[in-house]
Enzyme design. Structure first.
Site, PDB file in Angstrom:
ATOM      1  N   ASP A   1      17.885 -68.884 -22.668  1.00 50.39           N
ATOM      2  CA  ASP A   1      18.738 -67.790 -22.210  1.00 50.39           C
ATOM      3  C   ASP A   1      17.845 -66.736 -21.562  1.00 50.39           C
ATOM      4  OD1 ASP A   1      20.696 -65.838 -21.833  1.00 50.39           O
ATOM      5  OD2 ASP A   1      20.453 -65.051 -23.865  1.00 50.39           O
TER       6      ASP A   1
ATOM      7  N   ASN B   1      18.602 -60.081 -18.599  1.00 49.03           N
ATOM      8  CA  ASN B   1      17.968 -58.982 -17.880  1.00 49.03           C
ATOM      9  C   ASN B   1      16.895 -58.287 -18.706  1.00 49.03           C
ATOM     10  OD1 ASN B   1      19.467 -58.854 -15.275  1.00 49.03           O
ATOM     11  ND2 ASN B   1      21.202 -58.626 -16.645  1.00 49.03           N
TER      12      ASN B   1
ATOM     13  N   GLY C   1      29.269 -65.159 -14.435  1.00 44.76           N
ATOM     14  CA  GLY C   1      27.905 -65.225 -14.931  1.00 44.76           C
ATOM     15  C   GLY C   1      27.695 -66.378 -15.889  1.00 44.76           C
TER      16      GLY C   1
ATOM     17  N   ASP D   1      26.021 -66.452 -18.591  1.00 46.72           N
ATOM     18  CA  ASP D   1      26.189 -66.034 -19.983  1.00 46.72           C
ATOM     19  C   ASP D   1      27.651 -66.027 -20.389  1.00 46.72           C
ATOM     20  OD1 ASP D   1      26.534 -63.975 -18.120  1.00 46.72           O
ATOM     21  OD2 ASP D   1      26.019 -62.410 -19.558  1.00 46.72           O
ATOM     22  N   ARG D   2      28.522 -65.633 -19.483  1.00 52.79           N
ATOM     23  CA  ARG D   2      29.953 -65.585 -19.797  1.00 52.79           C
ATOM     24  C   ARG D   2      30.532 -66.999 -19.939  1.00 52.79           C
ATOM     25  NH1 ARG D   2      32.858 -60.940 -16.335  1.00 52.79           N
ATOM     26  NH2 ARG D   2      33.992 -60.642 -18.303  1.00 52.79           N
TER      27      ARG D   2
END
Length: 242
Positions: A8, A11, A94, A96-97
């Protein structure tokens, strides 16, 4: 026994999680995205499968390394998922989403799920009981809020989080801490309340690095899991890596 490593790249931090079969065993913080560090990790754990979720411009040589050494999948809008995305531009969702949505469907099937992720930004991700990711909201995360007040004013200082803050601040520092941290609690509770009124059979999940603190401050009942994104990545790895 099968090992999977889920990467993962966010940012703020670069992280990896090791799974043995379907069991999460450990989280690893990576110092950077140099191939030497990734290769060392692969040699140590010898995974069969890997998956990468990245929201940054990472070192692309990593993808070549993971492809050579493991069965590898890069999370994107081409990824096979256990949910659908009936939104205008699914390619803008995204990575991550996507992972959070996959975890919601896997662990809380048949529910209207709101997954709230605390990171550089706070994302509110809604997956309905028909396994459709409908979108949600994005707002500034905690560090971003503190930095914005310092950056866009002439005299406010840069303040760090401190969980021992008063509701009524007594100086500049505690006023800012109350505004940011208590404000986030009120925001999260407000979103949960709004969704709960609109949708029955509703479930809220909180995840991210500060999950343990915020879970204890919210008025609503939630499920707290700081590793929820990793569990979603594992589920997607299983679907896409066979």
């Amino acid at each position: 026994m099968k090992k999977t490593i889920c990467f993962d790249f966010g940012n703020t931090r670069l992280k990896a999680a090791v799974f043995i079969d379907e069991n999460f065993t450990e989280e690893i913080i990576l110092p950077d995205d140099k191939t030497a560090n990734i290769e060392k990790l692969l040699e140590q754990h010898q995974p069969q499968n890997t998956i990468l979720s990245s929201v940054i411009n990472h070192n692309e040589d990593i993808e070549n390394l993971l492809t050579q050494k493991t069965t590898f999948h890069k999370l994107s809008h081409f990824t096979k998922t256990n949910f659908t995305t009936p939104v205008g531009k699914p390619e803008t969702i995204g990575a991550d989403r996507l992972a959070l949505s996959a975890a919601a469907v896997r662990f809380y099937p048949g529910k209207n799920n709101l997954v709230i992720s605390l990171g550089s930004c706070i994302t509110y991700n809604f997956i309905n009981q028909y396994n459709q990711f409908l979108g949600g909201s994005i707002s500034p995360g905690m560090d971003m809020r503190f930095k914005a007040m310092q950056l866009f004013t002439a005299k406010l200082p840069e303040v760090k989080k401190d969980w021992n803050f008063p509701l009524i601040g007594y100086d500049t520092k505690t006023n800012m801490q109350s505004g940011v941290i208590a404000g986030m609690c009120f925001e999260i509770d407000g979103f949960i309340n709004a969704y709960a009124v609109k949708y029955g059979n509703f479930n809220a999940v909180l995840t991210g690095g500060d999950t343990s603190y915020f879970a204890g401050q919210l008025k609503n009942k939630i499920f707290a899991d700081p590793y929820f994104l990793f569990k979603g990545l594992y589920a997607l790895s299983e679907t896409n890596n066979g």
